[in-house]
Design an enzyme around this catalytic site. Structure first.
Site, PDB file in Angstrom:
ATOM      1  N   ARG A  66      23.465  13.576  52.173  1.00 13.25           N
ATOM      2  CA  ARG A  66      23.331  14.440  53.354  1.00 13.25           C
ATOM      3  C   ARG A  66      24.094  13.763  54.494  1.00 13.25           C
ATOM      4  O   ARG A  66      24.143  12.533  54.579  1.00 13.25           O
ATOM      5  CB  ARG A  66      21.874  14.585  53.775  1.00 13.25           C
ATOM      6  CG  ARG A  66      21.015  15.312  52.760  1.00 13.25           C
ATOM      7  CD  ARG A  66      20.001  16.218  53.450  1.00 13.25           C
ATOM      8  NE  ARG A  66      19.046  16.758  52.507  1.00 13.25           N
ATOM      9  CZ  ARG A  66      19.277  17.833  51.752  1.00 13.25           C
ATOM     10  NH1 ARG A  66      20.427  18.472  51.828  1.00 13.25           N
ATOM     11  NH2 ARG A  66      18.353  18.271  50.929  1.00 13.25           N
ATOM     12  N   ASP A  99      11.609  13.931  55.062  1.00 12.21           N
ATOM     13  CA  ASP A  99      12.386  15.155  55.265  1.00 12.21           C
ATOM     14  C   ASP A  99      13.224  15.137  56.538  1.00 12.21           C
ATOM     15  O   ASP A  99      13.288  16.128  57.264  1.00 12.21           O
ATOM     16  CB  ASP A  99      11.455  16.395  55.272  1.00 12.21           C
ATOM     17  CG  ASP A  99      10.842  16.620  53.906  1.00 12.21           C
ATOM     18  OD1 ASP A  99      11.548  16.408  52.907  1.00 12.21           O
ATOM     19  OD2 ASP A  99       9.654  16.986  53.849  1.00 12.21           O
ATOM     20  N   LYS A 106      23.213   1.482  57.547  1.00 16.44           N
ATOM     21  CA  LYS A 106      22.692   0.376  58.367  1.00 16.44           C
ATOM     22  C   LYS A 106      23.859  -0.425  58.892  1.00 16.44           C
ATOM     23  O   LYS A 106      24.916  -0.493  58.244  1.00 16.44           O
ATOM     24  CB  LYS A 106      21.798  -0.544  57.529  1.00 16.44           C
ATOM     25  CG  LYS A 106      20.859  -1.380  58.367  1.00 16.44           C
ATOM     26  CD  LYS A 106      19.641  -0.574  58.784  1.00 16.44           C
ATOM     27  CE  LYS A 106      18.713  -1.336  59.677  1.00 16.44           C
ATOM     28  NZ  LYS A 106      17.484  -0.544  59.905  1.00 16.44           N
ATOM     29  N   SER A 364      14.116   9.685  66.069  1.00 16.56           N
ATOM     30  CA  SER A 364      15.576   9.662  66.262  1.00 16.56           C
ATOM     31  C   SER A 364      16.175  11.008  65.858  1.00 16.56           C
ATOM     32  O   SER A 364      17.121  11.496  66.485  1.00 16.56           O
ATOM     33  CB  SER A 364      16.208   8.579  65.400  1.00 16.56           C
ATOM     34  OG  SER A 364      15.876   7.324  65.920  1.00 16.56           O
TER      35      SER A 364
END
Ligand code: NAD
Length: 471
Positions: A66, A99, A106, A364
């Site tokens: 994704r 989800d 990172k 976030s």
């Protein structure tokens, strides 16, 4: 001490174990485990004294199933490629579990913050951001970094400012990084989000009577004793919210050592004392350990151990001596795979990092949504809700002939503000995430970590299949 496998290998050992609960084609599992790319950058820093030093940094993209990918940046003296890769993998599974529709990434810059001036740190962070822009490793649609160890709103503001300056005119440029100060497009509630998520997660776990009875504990947070490692963002806010809900901090472990007091430690005072430059060891306590001996503080008696500093602190060497009934993993990767086996064999409940510290990435995600929509949460509906609630209260007054007390009226006749909406979205994520993980674990007789990872692996596999990568 026994030799420890590398951190990324540890994560993959956990993944292999969880995958045994599923029946995925091996090739698909290998693709899910593999890190797609790791970028290593090195650049010169001119120090304040005129000398030049080479700074090293990394950005790992573990999985792009994704987009954008998401994961914090840390400033740490011990940063290395293996650690960044392992933490990027944890981000893939964490985002999938709760989800949040992002892949895992990172970043790290290898510096000991205490050895650089503020000006030098600013030059380092801005140049690292420049390197990321050059490689298409930052941007609202490709890769959205955030805070991690040693990175707070100040560093995030430097990152955002550098990106926005280089990408003038990009309409949603503020969505290039999260954890921003509110004035720069941040969302209210992000700073304390990971700690608040830790509180919600622990609260749900201790609220299950049967599980607590099995551990020999009463249910609820009231009176539960806590030993916390790390008084940073996660450790401070995590323990603070637990204390506000009735728990008692009895031990604190930090860089300079550790203190323990079975009668309880004034946690806020201890935090403020350190924040003002003091040492934990100045404070009155029944027991004190100095320097790296402080690690043994993790073995002090308590109900809940909250490691919230660094990875690999609970290992095969010390896991048999941990006295806590619940290990609440605020940090990423605090328990090695072998250490985790010992905790499981001893019946200690482990609330895994993957689940427990996912509040940061959840909020976030809300910040990123706010940046893409260019509107503060609650702006459209807050007043409408407040007047609807007031109308409802007045209708009740008319029907009953009684009047609400003014204070109650003012408390109820309000609309949700941004921080209310953010905290409620976070609470929903942590509460439903805990119960999904617990039910999966119960149905497969698995530990929570394997259950959380198996759930995440399934979601990543589904995303790959949806994209037709594995028809
Ligand atoms: P931070 O820099 O704010 O705080 C870390 C704290 O740990 C500091 O007080 C430091 O002095 C202490 N510490 C460092 N090494 C130590 C050691 N060897 N022994 C004892 N104490 C030590 O960092 P943070 O953001 O709170 O991150 C802590 C952990 O939580 C990391 O594993 C990080 O990856 C993880 N995490 C952070 C967030 C976030 O939103 N900040 C989100 C998810 C996970």
């Amino acid at each position: 001490m026994s030799a420890q496998p590398k951190f990324f290998e540890q994560v993959n050992r956990y993944v292999d174990r969880a995958a045994r609960l599923l029946s995925l084609p091996d090739g698909l599992l290998q693709q899910i485990k593999a890190c797609n790319a790791v970028y290593h950058v090195s650049f010169p820093l001119r120090r304040d004294d005129g000398t030049i030093e080479v700074i090293h940094g990394w950005r790992a993209h573990h999985s792009q199933h994704r987009l954008p990918v998401k994961g914090g940046i840390r400033l740490a003296a011990h940063a290395n490629e293996d650690e960044v890769t392992a933490l990027a993998a944890l981000m893939t599974y964490k985002c999938a579990l709760v989800d949040v529709p992002f892949g895992g990434a990172k970043g790290a810059i290898k510096v000991d913050k205490s050895k650089y001036s503020d000006g030098e740190l600013e030059r380092i962070v801005r140049r690292y951001t420049f390197e990321l822009v050059q490689r298409n490793c930052i941007g609202p649609g490709v890769d959205v970094p955030g805070p991690d160890m040693g990175v707070g709103p100040r560093e995030v503001a430097w990152i955002a400012d550098t990106y926005i300056a280089m990408k003038g005119g990009e309409v949603s440029a503020a969505g290039c990084v999260t954890g921003k100060p509110v004035a720069l497009g941040g969302v209210r509630g992000r700073l304390e989000a990971t700690g608040r998520g830790v509180h919600f997660g622990v609260r749900e776990a201790v609220g299950v009577k049967d599980d607590m009875a099995r551990l020999g504990l009463s249910h609820g947070l009231e009176g539960k004793t806590v030993v916390v490692q790390g008084l940073g963002n996660v450790g401070y806010f995590g323990a603070k919210f637990l204390v506000e809900d009735g728990a008692r901090v009895v031990g604190i472990v930090e860089r300079e050592g550790a203190i323990y007091d079975s009668r309880g430690i004034d946690f806020e005072h201890a935090y403020q004392h350190r924040a003002a430059g003091g040492s934990l060891l100045d404070l009155p306590a029944e027991q004190k350990l100095t320097g790296s001996d402080g690690l043994a503080g993790l073995e002090w008696p308590c109900d809940i151990l909250l490691p919230a500093a660094v990875e690999n602190v609970i290992t095969a060497d010390n896991a048999s001596r941990i006295q806590a009934k619940i290990v609440a993993e605020g940090a990423n990767g605090p328990t090695t795979a072998d250490g985790g086996d010992v905790l499981n064999e001893r019946g200690i409940m482990v609330l895994p990092d993957l689940f427990l510290n996912s509040g940061g990435v959840t909020v976030s995600y809300f910040e990123w949504l706010k940046n893409l929509s260019h509107v503060r949460f609650g702006r459209m509906e807050q007043r409408f809700e407040a007047s609807s609630n007031a109308r409802l209260l007045r209708a009740v007054e008319e029907l009953t002939g009684a009047s609400f007390n003014q204070r109650v009226f003012e408390q109820v006749a309000v609309g949700a503000s941004e921080v209310d909406i953010v905290n409620s979205g976070l609470e929903e994520t942590m509460v439903s995430g805990f119960h999904q993980m617990r039910e999966f674990a119960a149905s497969r007789q698995a530990d929570f970590r394997s259950a959380a990872l198996a759930t995440s692996i399934l979601k990543v596999a589904t995303a790959y299949n949806e994209r037709g990568v594995f028809p």
